[in-house]
Design an enzyme around this catalytic site. Structure first.
Site, PDB file in Angstrom:
ATOM      1  N   LYS A  90       0.907  -0.961  -0.206  1.00 34.02           N
ATOM      2  CA  LYS A  90      -0.031  -0.061   0.105  1.00 34.02           C
ATOM      3  C   LYS A  90       0.855   1.063   0.109  1.00 34.02           C
ATOM      4  O   LYS A  90       1.967   1.400   0.727  1.00 34.02           O
ATOM      5  CB  LYS A  90      -0.706  -0.187   1.286  1.00 34.02           C
ATOM      6  CG  LYS A  90      -1.876   0.896   1.208  1.00 34.02           C
ATOM      7  CD  LYS A  90      -2.805   0.742   2.423  1.00 34.02           C
ATOM      8  CE  LYS A  90      -4.039   1.939   2.457  1.00 34.02           C
ATOM      9  NZ  LYS A  90      -4.710   1.916   3.715  1.00 34.02           N
TER      10      LYS A  90
ATOM     11  N   SER B 181      -9.703   1.974   2.435  1.00 37.00           N
ATOM     12  CA  SER B 181      -9.092   2.642   1.678  1.00 37.00           C
ATOM     13  C   SER B 181      -7.956   1.967   1.157  1.00 37.00           C
ATOM     14  O   SER B 181      -7.389   2.097  -0.127  1.00 37.00           O
ATOM     15  CB  SER B 181      -8.207   3.701   2.490  1.00 37.00           C
ATOM     16  OG  SER B 181      -7.375   3.061   3.228  1.00 37.00           O
TER      17      SER B 181
ATOM     18  N   SER C  95     -10.086  -0.586   6.751  1.00 38.16           N
ATOM     19  CA  SER C  95      -9.419  -0.208   5.516  1.00 38.16           C
ATOM     20  C   SER C  95      -8.710  -1.641   4.953  1.00 38.16           C
ATOM     21  O   SER C  95      -8.155  -1.700   3.825  1.00 38.16           O
ATOM     22  CB  SER C  95      -8.446   0.976   5.174  1.00 38.16           C
ATOM     23  OG  SER C  95      -9.129   2.118   5.195  1.00 38.16           O
TER      24      SER C  95
HETATM   25  N1  GLN Z   1     -13.441   4.222   5.701  1.00 42.91           N
HETATM   26  C1  GLN Z   1     -12.658   4.677   7.072  1.00 42.91           C
HETATM   27  C2  GLN Z   1     -12.172   5.932   6.781  1.00 42.91           C
HETATM   28  O1  GLN Z   1     -12.568   6.750   5.878  1.00 42.91           O
HETATM   29  C3  GLN Z   1     -11.434   3.831   7.227  1.00 42.91           C
HETATM   30  C4  GLN Z   1     -10.163   4.243   6.732  1.00 42.91           C
HETATM   31  C5  GLN Z   1      -9.186   3.136   7.250  1.00 42.91           C
HETATM   32  O2  GLN Z   1      -9.150   2.398   7.703  1.00 42.91           O
HETATM   33  N2  GLN Z   1      -8.049   3.653   6.881  1.00 42.91           N
HETATM   34  O3  GLN Z   1     -11.644   6.614   7.868  1.00 42.91           O
END
Ligand code: GLN
Length: 472
Positions: free
Chosen positions: A74, A149, A173
């Protein structure tokens, strides 16, 4: 082929790391034009790493447990000398001067680092639509999002471009995109995997973890990256948990909790697959207990104060002076405003504003302070639940992968996709998403297993069991 089998055949010269690398590059070449999982790929570096592994083997050395295994990363993990953007224009062109600890551990295990994968900008989002460099497509259905994400890392594995990859999970995410792309994804116990070199979003929640095609592969990759790191002050003083020894141990005798609220608002097809998983667990000798816990649903609101609050502080470092891009201005403050206005996307700005507001004098107690109390309530609720069960089984996400654009206009509806994943982050607990069949449109559905801190060995056992029952 499992990653253990790949490493074994590279070690015994049945195949060569360069051959594996070329196959990987061919798969990426064939599929990534459509999917856009990768933000950065350097074929020459991939081949050079593979040649290095092969020459170690030729010299009679043992290159490690992941000899020649391709791993995608990532793009919020620092890899020395390789562009690391967090999918943000503000970091475009920046090359970290050091490796994240997880990268060092992969190198020491003989893995081949394949490239940097797409994400929502600074890991803020649930669809990769917040990437400044274009969204990733779901490999199962390109009209759908891959989740986020860590959407690029999930899609790269889902599309068979790489067998495994790393993501990060602050509020879901890893697990949510794993569910959307039909792969396995683990959010480890907070502190088991080093955050050194993970670009911070919300430091008290962020954790690095694996994506894989199989539960076994996820377990091996987790063991490789986990374990104490003196460079991370929140790293637990323990060695990597052993999840592989007992991974085939089955579920007989386990007490598994069903939290009705962790299915609240799920679509019928998601609910049906979770019920199928519960039936499989029961038939295999687990005891299922219903444990209502409405408090867990408060996690979403607390998270969307705590995570932005931490982000507003963490992202203050992108000031046009220390990292990445700068837009000039008449004086320092004009330069900073111009840089941050041009460099950050809308969602990142929204989070910085929310977080700054929640932390500001006069509102701190009402918002941030209150959210921290809810966080404690969630921790206490889990404590109560785990008096009566070893694990929890539920849905990873309320729905299957949604269509592009369907939630971008309404941030709240996007935030709701994290409702079942967030409680584990707030508590620092591990949770894993396992593919468990598909819904009506053929889209993957993930079942989530949650456990108390350091319960990874039990989680992996139950996940492996579900994997063998996926056809039911
Ligand atoms: N979708 C969540 C957010 O927007 C989680 C993001 C994540 O785990 N990095 O914060």
């Amino acid at each position: 082929m499992s990653i253990v089998a790949t490493a074994e055949s590279v070690r015994t010269k049945q195949t060569r790391a360069v051959v594996v690398a070329d196959e990987t590059l061919a798969a990426i070449e064939a599929r990534d034009g459509d999917i856009h999982a990768f933000l950065h790929l350097d074929a020459e570096s991939i081949r050079a790493q593979a040649r290095g592994i092969d020459s170690q083997i030729d010299a009679g050395q043992h290159p490690g447990r992941l000899a020649g295994v391709p791993v995608a990363i990532k793009d919020n993990l620092c890899q020395r000398g390789v562009p690391t953007t967090c999918a943000s224009k503000i970091l475009e062109g920046w090359k970290p001067p050091y490796d994240a600890t997880v990268i060092t551990r992969l190198r020491e295990a003989g893995a081949v680092l394949v490239g940097k994968t797409n994400l929502d900008e600074f890991a803020m989002g649930s669809s990769t639509e917040n990437s400044a460099f274009g969204a990733t497509k779901n490999p199962v259905d390109p009209s759908r999002v891959p989740g986020g994400s860590s959407g690029g890392s999930a899609a790269a594995v889902g599309a068979d471009m790489v067998p495994v990859s790393l993501g990060s999970d602050t509020g879901g995410s890893i697990r949510q995109p794993a569910a959307f792309c039909g792969v396995v994804g683990l959010k480890p116990t907070y502190g088991t995997v080093s955050r050194y070199g993970l670009i911070a979003f919300a430091s008290s929640l962020d954790q690095v973890g694996p994506f894989a095609r199989s539960v076994d592969d996820a377990g091996v990759l987790f063991e490789v990256i986990a374990g104490h790191d003196p460079m991370d002050s929140t790293s637990l003083a323990i060695s990597a948990p052993d999840v592989m020894t007992d991974i085939d141990g089955g579920v007989a005798g386990l007490r598994i909790g069903i939290i009705p609220e962790l299915m609240d608002g799920s679509s019928d097809e998601v609910r049906a697959r979770v019920v199928a998983a519960q039936d499989a667990l029961r038939e295999a000798g687990a005891t299922l207990v219903s444990l209502p816990a409405p408090e867990l649903l408060l996690g979403l609101a607390a998270y969307y104060l705590i995570a932005p609050a931490e982000a507003s502080s963490n992202l203050a470092r992108y000031d046009g002076v220390r990292y990445g891009n700068r837009v000039d201005g008449a004086d320092v403050s004009a330069m900073m405003i111009a840089t941050r206005t041009a460099g950050f996307g809308d969602e990142v700005k929204r989070r910085i504003m929310l977080g700054t507001y929640a932390l500001s004098a006069g509102y701190y107690d009402a918002y941030y302070g209150q959210a921290q109390k809810v966080r404690t309530l969630i921790i206490e609720t889990f404590h109560r639940i785990y008096q009566s069960c070893d694990l929890i089984v539920g849905a990873t996400t309320p729905t299957t992968a949604f269509e592009f654009g369907s939630k971008t206009a309404d941030p709240m509806s996007m935030y709701y996709s994290d409702i079942f994943t967030i409680p584990s982050n707030l508590a620092g607990h591990p949770a894993i998403s396992v593919p468990f069949g598909t819904g009506e449109a053929g889209l993957p559905i993930g079942v989530q297993l949650l456990g108390p801190a350091l319960s990874e060995p039990t989680l992996f056992r139950a996940a492996k069991f579900l994997e063998t029952e996926v056809g039911r």
